[in-house]
Enzyme design. Structure first.
Site, mmCIF file in Angstrom:
data_model
loop_
_atom_site.group_PDB
_atom_site.id
_atom_site.type_symbol
_atom_site.label_atom_id
_atom_site.label_comp_id
_atom_site.label_asym_id
_atom_site.label_seq_id
_atom_site.Cartn_x
_atom_site.Cartn_y
_atom_site.Cartn_z
ATOM 1 N N ARG A 82 22.630 -0.436 3.894
ATOM 2 C CA ARG A 82 23.800 -0.547 4.623
ATOM 3 C C ARG A 82 25.019 -1.576 3.763
ATOM 4 O O ARG A 82 26.330 -1.311 3.965
ATOM 5 C CB ARG A 82 23.478 -1.474 5.889
ATOM 6 C CG ARG A 82 22.854 -0.653 6.812
ATOM 7 C CD ARG A 82 22.496 -1.253 8.333
ATOM 8 N NE ARG A 82 22.316 -0.517 9.471
ATOM 9 C CZ ARG A 82 22.084 -0.570 10.535
ATOM 10 N NH1 ARG A 82 22.115 -1.780 10.980
ATOM 11 N NH2 ARG A 82 21.871 0.325 11.378
ATOM 12 N N LYS A 120 9.678 7.496 21.907
ATOM 13 C CA LYS A 120 9.834 7.638 23.442
ATOM 14 C C LYS A 120 10.701 8.570 23.690
ATOM 15 O O LYS A 120 11.925 8.795 23.313
ATOM 16 C CB LYS A 120 10.290 6.296 23.966
ATOM 17 C CG LYS A 120 9.481 5.072 23.832
ATOM 18 C CD LYS A 120 10.096 3.794 24.075
ATOM 19 C CE LYS A 120 9.649 2.825 25.045
ATOM 20 N NZ LYS A 120 10.767 1.858 25.056
ATOM 21 N N GLY A 159 17.016 5.044 12.880
ATOM 22 C CA GLY A 159 16.684 4.213 11.714
ATOM 23 C C GLY A 159 15.366 4.415 11.006
ATOM 24 O O GLY A 159 15.109 4.450 10.023
ATOM 25 N N GLY A 172 20.987 2.970 16.945
ATOM 26 C CA GLY A 172 21.495 3.141 18.190
ATOM 27 C C GLY A 172 22.983 3.783 18.302
ATOM 28 O O GLY A 172 22.972 4.594 19.216
HETATM 29 P P1 ADP Z 1 14.135 6.838 15.177
HETATM 30 O O1 ADP Z 1 14.267 5.393 14.813
HETATM 31 O O2 ADP Z 1 14.185 7.629 13.931
HETATM 32 O O3 ADP Z 1 15.135 7.174 16.300
HETATM 33 P P2 ADP Z 1 11.876 6.304 16.985
HETATM 34 O O4 ADP Z 1 12.309 4.801 16.836
HETATM 35 O O5 ADP Z 1 12.313 6.859 18.306
HETATM 36 O O6 ADP Z 1 12.607 6.904 15.713
HETATM 37 O O7 ADP Z 1 10.220 6.484 16.563
HETATM 38 C C1 ADP Z 1 9.851 6.153 15.303
HETATM 39 C C2 ADP Z 1 8.389 5.736 15.915
HETATM 40 O O8 ADP Z 1 7.629 6.549 16.624
HETATM 41 C C3 ADP Z 1 7.690 5.504 14.269
HETATM 42 O O9 ADP Z 1 7.251 4.102 14.339
HETATM 43 C C4 ADP Z 1 6.497 6.360 14.721
HETATM 44 O O10 ADP Z 1 5.313 5.737 14.153
HETATM 45 C C5 ADP Z 1 6.408 6.454 16.222
HETATM 46 N N1 ADP Z 1 5.632 7.761 16.502
HETATM 47 C C6 ADP Z 1 5.693 8.848 15.959
HETATM 48 N N2 ADP Z 1 5.098 9.761 16.497
HETATM 49 C C7 ADP Z 1 4.154 8.996 17.111
HETATM 50 C C8 ADP Z 1 2.973 9.140 17.952
HETATM 51 N N3 ADP Z 1 2.414 10.646 18.068
HETATM 52 N N4 ADP Z 1 2.282 8.259 18.596
HETATM 53 C C9 ADP Z 1 2.788 7.167 18.364
HETATM 54 N N5 ADP Z 1 3.788 6.792 17.762
HETATM 55 C C10 ADP Z 1 4.405 7.786 17.221
HETATM 56 MG MG MG Z 2 13.655 3.566 15.772
#
Ligand code: ADP
Ligand code: MG
Length: 401
Positions: free
Chosen positions: A36, A202, A358, A381
């Site tokens: 960043r 999620k 992120g 976000g």
């Molecule tokens: P981003 O930050 O790219 O938007 P998220 O915060 O939504 O992504 O999700 C990232 C997290 O999801 C990671 O820490 C990863 O370990 C977790 N994750 C991915 N697949 C699974 C799974 N099948 N079960 C549990 N956690 C998971």
């Molecule tokens: Mg995340």
């Protein structure tokens, strides 16, 4: 509507207030990831290279808002910035709006750089306080928003301050310009096929984005933990995989919506599973389709990897948000790496590719794919909310080009 940028400002001899996003991940007192800070360099150079005085401001983490806290100090950021710019960075200590800070700003010469201490040491920042914002406004002849990662917030420095600038110029920096180009420009009229790849922790985090992108997308690929809520909605066994019970209905509705509107919705057809949510203590097995009781899905399986990669290879525009598995742990890393590589290869064949989120950006960095994507967003976000099509007050306050 495109926004006026810092390049259009006459900055020579002017004090230019630049809101940057230096909210970097810290490891104790050292910076864990300086992307960043690097992302703000072009805007800072644009100001000082033309004889402007750059007054930088940012928040870092979540201090209490009751004054200085060493663990949230921007001091390590000031030091790193000075290395990257190869020049001194003034850093008045302890408070962004006390007499020391005001005097340091007043002492600046053309071409100087100054970083104010963490804005959130003052309660007024989060509260959008007018008194706090007008003290900041007094430091500058122009306002530049280059803090893409904070654009979805209505903190004082993002919203109250540009309002307080009155008739003085309000523009975006080069980072925000680039983010807007990709996250709103490209997505307004994507080249087809347009493929959306979603994953991560999620469904509830990503529902808004799915709903916004579904009518525009030709195909949606869903992996990560959120896939299990969809698979459960199809009535299949997901073992002990992470499921959001209160979202199963939404998942069902989205599956129907995709079918009704002719969007190709792909869910994992096989899964790398373990008996425990740990890196290596569980018994690891791959299951086709239904997951055996006692196992949880932690990555997409090999058949899914091939399927997803093939859909990606035919795309002309790709948005990726959310890892395909627990990529932080070696046994569950392959799905995310394969999908990331397929997206990087699509870029090389002419597709426009955008990575948001992120953790997804961290994965891309870890697999050294960053240079092979059209755009890796610096906003977590903020980029997700932009994909959801939400209006940002902070950007509405910037002058149109
Ligand atoms: P981003 O930050 O790219 O938007 P998220 O915060 O939504 O992504 O999700 C990232 C997290 O999801 C990671 O820490 C990863 O370990 C977790 N994750 C991915 N697949 C699974 C799974 N099948 N079960 C549990 N956690 C998971
Ligand atoms: Mg995340």
């Amino acid at each position: 509507m495109p926004k006026k940028t810092v390049e259009s400002l006459d900055v020579a001899g002017k004090r230019v207030l630049v809101r940057v996003d230096f909210n970097v991940p810290m490891d104790g007192m050292s910076i864990a990831d300086d992307r960043r800070i690097q992302a703000a360099i072009p805007t800072i150079k644009s100001v000082i290279g033309r004889g402007g005085r750059a007054v930088l401001m940012s928040h870092l983490g979540r201090p209490k808002g009751e004054g200085f806290e060493e663990s949230f100090s921007l001091a390590p950021v000031a030091a790193r910035l000075s290395e990257l710019l190869e020049r001194p960075v003034a850093f008045p200590s302890h408070d962004s709006v006390d007499a020391d800070a005001a005097n340091a700003v007043a002492a600046m010469k053309d071409g100087d750089v100054l970083l104010l201490e963490n804005l959130r040491f003052n309660k007024g920042e989060k509260a959008g306080d007018l008194g706090f914002a007008s003290k900041l406004a007094a430091y500058g002849d122009a306002y530049v928003n280059d803090a893409f990662g904070a654009c979805h917030r209505s903190d004082a420095s993002m919203v109250t301050l540009p309002t307080e600038m009155g008739a003085k110029p309000r523009v975006v920096g080069l980072l925000v310009e680039k983010e807007l180009n990709f996250l709103s420009g490209v997505l307004a009229e994507p080249n087809r096929p347009f493929v959306v790849v979603l994953g991560g922790a999620k469904v509830s985090d990503k529902i808004g984005a799915i709903e916004q992108l579904m009518p525009k997308a030709d195909a949606i690929l869903i992996g990560g933990a959120m896939a299990y809520t969809f698979i459960k909605a199809l009535g299949k066994n997901v073992g002990t995989s992470r499921v959001e019970e209160d979202r199963v209905k939404d998942a069902h509705r989205m599956i129907e919506q995709a079918a009704n509107t002719g969007v190709d919705l792909h869910l994992p057809v096989d899964h790398v599973c373990s008996t425990a949510f740990t890196e290596d203590a569980g018994d690891i097995e791959v299951f086709d389709d239904e997951i055996r009781d006692g196992y949880m899905g932690l990555d997409i399986g090999p058949k899914t990897q091939i399927k997803f990669a093939s859909v990606i290879s035919g795309a002309k525009t790709i948005v990726w948000n959310g890892p395909m598995g627990v990529f932080e742990w070696a046994p569950f890393r392959v799905g995310t790496k394969m999908v990331g590589t397929a997206i990087a290869d699509a870029t090389a064949s002419g597709a426009t590719t955008i990575v948001g989120g992120g953790d997804s950006a961290a994965a891309v960095d870890e697999f050294k794919l960053g240079d092979r994507m059209s755009h890796v967003s610096t906003g977590g976000g903020a980029s997700l909310q932009m994909l959801e099509g939400r209006p940002f007050k902070a950007l509405e306050l910037i002058e149109d080009a």
